[in-house]
Motif scaffolding. Structure first.
Motif, PDB file in Angstrom:
ATOM      1  N   UNK A  14      -9.737   8.282   8.167  1.00 15.38           N
ATOM      2  CA  UNK A  14      -8.450   8.673   8.736  1.00 15.38           C
ATOM      3  C   UNK A  14      -7.942   7.569   9.650  1.00 15.38           C
ATOM      4  N   UNK A  15      -6.668   7.281   9.541  1.00 11.47           N
ATOM      5  CA  UNK A  15      -6.026   6.336  10.446  1.00 11.47           C
ATOM      6  C   UNK A  15      -4.590   6.802  10.670  1.00 11.47           C
ATOM      7  N   UNK A  16      -4.218   6.952  11.932  1.00 15.08           N
ATOM      8  CA  UNK A  16      -2.891   7.466  12.242  1.00 15.08           C
ATOM      9  C   UNK A  16      -2.713   8.868  11.691  1.00 15.08           C
ATOM     10  N   UNK A  17      -1.617   9.075  10.966  1.00 14.69           N
ATOM     11  CA  UNK A  17      -1.310  10.384  10.392  1.00 14.69           C
ATOM     12  C   UNK A  17      -1.787  10.520   8.951  1.00 14.69           C
ATOM     13  N   UNK A  18      -2.656   9.620   8.518  1.00 16.55           N
ATOM     14  CA  UNK A  18      -3.011   9.586   7.100  1.00 16.55           C
ATOM     15  C   UNK A  18      -4.515   9.680   6.877  1.00 16.55           C
ATOM     16  N   UNK A  19      -4.857  10.220   5.718  1.00 18.93           N
ATOM     17  CA  UNK A  19      -6.189  10.077   5.155  1.00 18.93           C
ATOM     18  C   UNK A  19      -6.127   8.993   4.082  1.00 18.93           C
ATOM     19  N   UNK A  20      -7.137   8.128   4.050  1.00 21.20           N
ATOM     20  CA  UNK A  20      -7.210   7.068   3.053  1.00 21.20           C
ATOM     21  C   UNK A  20      -8.420   7.338   2.172  1.00 21.20           C
ATOM     22  N   UNK A  21      -8.225   7.330   0.864  1.00 24.45           N
ATOM     23  CA  UNK A  21      -9.271   7.623  -0.100  1.00 24.45           C
ATOM     24  C   UNK A  21      -9.676   6.364  -0.851  1.00 24.45           C
ATOM     25  N   UNK A  22     -10.986   6.140  -0.956  1.00 23.40           N
ATOM     26  CA  UNK A  22     -11.520   5.070  -1.782  1.00 23.40           C
ATOM     27  C   UNK A  22     -12.116   5.650  -3.054  1.00 23.40           C
ATOM     28  N   UNK A  23     -12.364   4.791  -4.036  1.00 24.36           N
ATOM     29  CA  UNK A  23     -12.849   5.257  -5.330  1.00 24.36           C
ATOM     30  C   UNK A  23     -13.635   4.159  -6.030  1.00 24.36           C
ATOM     31  N   UNK A  24     -14.776   4.531  -6.599  1.00 25.41           N
ATOM     32  CA  UNK A  24     -15.534   3.589  -7.421  1.00 25.41           C
ATOM     33  C   UNK A  24     -14.816   3.291  -8.736  1.00 25.41           C
ATOM     34  N   UNK A  25     -13.860   4.121  -9.098  1.00 26.15           N
ATOM     35  CA  UNK A  25     -13.214   4.070 -10.411  1.00 26.15           C
ATOM     36  C   UNK A  25     -11.868   3.353 -10.397  1.00 26.15           C
ATOM     37  N   UNK A  26     -11.127   3.459  -9.292  1.00 29.39           N
ATOM     38  CA  UNK A  26      -9.733   3.043  -9.259  1.00 29.39           C
ATOM     39  C   UNK A  26      -9.551   1.589  -8.786  1.00 29.39           C
ATOM     40  N   UNK A  27      -8.360   0.999  -9.036  1.00 28.85           N
ATOM     41  CA  UNK A  27      -8.068  -0.368  -8.600  1.00 28.85           C
ATOM     42  C   UNK A  27      -7.370  -0.441  -7.246  1.00 28.85           C
ATOM     43  N   UNK A  28      -7.385   0.645  -6.499  1.00 32.31           N
ATOM     44  CA  UNK A  28      -6.727   0.652  -5.197  1.00 32.31           C
ATOM     45  C   UNK A  28      -7.152   1.864  -4.401  1.00 32.31           C
ATOM     46  N   UNK A  29      -6.452   2.116  -3.307  1.00 32.99           N
ATOM     47  CA  UNK A  29      -6.740   3.266  -2.459  1.00 32.99           C
ATOM     48  C   UNK A  29      -5.545   4.217  -2.482  1.00 32.99           C
TER      49      UNK A  29
END
Length: 332
Positions: A308-323
């Motif tokens: 979490x940063x600021x007003x957001x949740x950030x998601x990472x993924x072993x599968x995807x090319x971004x967040x």
């Protein structure tokens, strides 16, 4: 447990690299992650996709997984190929094995073996104020690119390690873990929480008190946990759930070792596509659910980390090319 609420994606930020498996936040609110080509990235201004900027901090020469920012600006990196690494905060600081190419930052190997065998599939690390580092190893039998084999065979070869403040050979504290993954420290520093992906649970390892050196159940989860991230010293413990529970898999886990082994050999050669159901949870230090967010038929799959940063949740993924950047739930 309360009914889950919607995990609402706002936008996506491409990183120019594949598989940001873990995401963490530095002291300035910037998101750190590592991608499959070995680069450690720092992402600025994630709240607005038009101004988001990706900066290369270092290159490990391996495959970075779990990240742990340090108070001095350094960064611990669990590399699935090279072991436990440290990225120094300033160009040219420190010494040791290997340097990040093109960045001027030094990448040092802190530990690359344990009990006479190479430290492979190093997954997550946390550092205590006295400099002690704790590390999870997901599997002693399967490498990262065959991770599904360990989940299917249910090998129980995951480990928790301790690296002393002065460095040296890691000590094995706990074995028999089902794909040991995310790792976090209790708010009071008295225990660790370990994500056991293959068992859909969080395990507590006591560092102090009458049960020091023993493990017990912290929480049973509705899905397979991956990385853990604590939001500040007294904040909740966030858990990424890349997949819901899979009843046929749980049934297979009760079969004989020979049957599980045969199924694992088939699984590592079969095409894999992650579930379209993703989720994240936040828990307090008693293992109670503070927030539970899910999304079905998600276009962003296999969420292996959350911060979490600021007003957001950030998601990472072993599968995807971004967040993925999502709306943060209102405080309860």
């Amino acid at each position: 447990m309360d009914r889950p609420t919607a995990l609402v994606p706002l936008h996506y930020v491409s990183l120019g690299g594949h598989g940001p498996e873990d995401v963490a936040v530095d002291a300035h609110g910037r998101v750190l992650t590592g991608v499959a080509d070995g680069r450690i990235l720092r992402v600025h201004h994630l709240g607005d996709p038009r101004t988001a900027r990706v900066e290369v901090l270092a290159e490990t020469g391996g495959r970075p997984l779990g990240l742990e920012p340090l108070p001095d600006g350094g960064l611990l990196v669990c590399d699935a190929e090279r072991g436990l690494l440290r990225v120094d905060p300033d160009p040219g600081s420190g010494s040791g094995s290997g340097t990040g190419t093109g960045t001027g930052r030094t990448v040092r190997v802190l530990a690359d073996s344990v009990a006479g065998e190479p430290l492979r599939f190093c997954s997550n690390a946390v550092a205590l104020p006295d400099g002690t580092v704790y590390v999870t190893v997901s599997s002693r039998r399967y490498p990262l690119d065959q991770w599904i084999g360990d989940i299917v065979e249910h090998t129980g070869t995951g480990r928790l390690l301790r690296v002393p403040p002065e460095g040296g050979e890691p000590e094995v504290l706990l074995g028999g873990l089902q794909f040991a993954n995310g790792l976090a420290v209790g708010a009071d520093g008295s225990f660790l929480v370990i994500a056991e992906t293959g068992a859909c649970r969080l395990t507590r390892y006591h560092l102090t008190g009458p049960r020091a050196g023993h493990a017990d159940l912290f929480a049973t989860l509705p899905g397979m946990p991956d990385n853990l991230w604590r939001e500040g010293p007294g904040g909740p413990l966030w858990v990424a759930l890349p997949s819901p529970r899979v009843p046929p898999l749980e049934l297979l886990h009760r079969a004989s070792p020979a049957v599980r082994g045969a199924a694992a050999r088939a699984a590592v050669h079969a095409p894999y596509r992650p579930s379209g159901t993703i989720g994240v949870m936040a828990l307090d230090d008693a293992g109670r659910t503070v927030a539970h967010l899910t999304r079905r038929r998600s276009g962003f799959r296999m969420v292996t980390s959350v911060c979490a940063t600021g007003d957001h949740l950030v998601l990472g993924s072993l599968w995807e090319p971004g967040v993925a950047v999502c709306a943060r739930p209102a405080a309860r």
